[in-house]
Design an enzyme around this catalytic site. Structure first.
Site, PDB file in Angstrom:
ATOM      1  N   CYS A   1       6.438  -0.504   7.688  1.00  0.00           N
ATOM      2  CA  CYS A   1       6.725  -1.750   6.983  1.00  0.00           C
ATOM      3  C   CYS A   1       5.647  -2.745   7.390  1.00  0.00           C
ATOM      4  O   CYS A   1       4.736  -2.394   8.141  1.00  0.00           O
ATOM      5  CB  CYS A   1       8.139  -2.269   7.252  1.00  0.00           C
ATOM      6  SG  CYS A   1       8.491  -2.801   8.928  1.00  0.00           S
TER       7      CYS A   1
ATOM      8  N   CYS B   1       5.494  -2.141   2.373  1.00  0.00           N
ATOM      9  CA  CYS B   1       4.162  -2.497   2.877  1.00  0.00           C
ATOM     10  C   CYS B   1       3.133  -2.566   1.753  1.00  0.00           C
ATOM     11  O   CYS B   1       1.989  -2.906   1.973  1.00  0.00           O
ATOM     12  CB  CYS B   1       3.707  -1.561   3.985  1.00  0.00           C
ATOM     13  SG  CYS B   1       3.438   0.137   3.488  1.00  0.00           S
TER      14      CYS B   1
ATOM     15  N   CYS C   1      -0.516   0.274   2.725  1.00  0.00           N
ATOM     16  CA  CYS C   1      -0.256   1.617   3.238  1.00  0.00           C
ATOM     17  C   CYS C   1      -1.298   2.586   2.697  1.00  0.00           C
ATOM     18  O   CYS C   1      -1.427   2.732   1.482  1.00  0.00           O
ATOM     19  CB  CYS C   1       1.129   2.083   2.822  1.00  0.00           C
ATOM     20  SG  CYS C   1       2.458   1.144   3.568  1.00  0.00           S
TER      21      CYS C   1
END
Length: 139
Positions: free
Chosen positions: A13, A87, A91
């Site tokens: 996250c 995220c 990511c």
């Protein structure tokens, strides 16, 4: 006879202070050493969210000593399953990895009452993941 490989799961996250920490803690508790568990954040906070620590303590899991960690390319590359929790584009994506995007409310700035339903949703999803991986829960 060879020993089956232990799968590796990475929870990601933004701040690595709430959702990903809860996911990693539940998977660690429910799978024990049958899964390698990691968590990280694209922009880690200085500390784990105190409301998250309190909510997890309510279910008997102490994450008070955890420290948010930065997401690295190596962490993604070494994981079999990457679970993202808000995220976004931060990511990294690698072909051949299994990605799951769990859309959950962000506990940042929330009190423990708002964190409880997020915690409970994460626990249910972790139990579902274990079932998909064919790993019986220890609790």
């Amino acid at each position: 006879m060879s020993t089956p490989a232990v799968p590796s799961v990475l929870f990601v996250c933004v701040h690595n202070a709430g959702r990903s920490r809860m996911g990693a803690a539940f998977l660690t508790r429910l799978a024990g050493d049958r899964v390698r568990v990691h968590s990280a954040g694209s922009a880690p906070a200085d500390a784990v969210n105190p409301a998250v620590v309190e909510a997890m303590a309510e279910v008997g899991i102490d994450i008070s000593a955890e420290t948010p960690e930065i997401l690295t390319v190596e962490a993604v590359q070494s994981s079999d399953v990457v679970i993202t929790m808000g995220c976004g584009d931060a990511c990294p994506f690698f072909p051949g990895k299994r990605y799951l995007d769990w859309e959950l409310a962000d506990p940042a700035g929330q009190g423990v009452a708002a964190v409880r339903p997020i915690r409970d949703a994460i626990e249910q999803r972790v139990r579902g993941l274990l079932a998909e991986l064919g790993i019986p829960s220890t609790a």
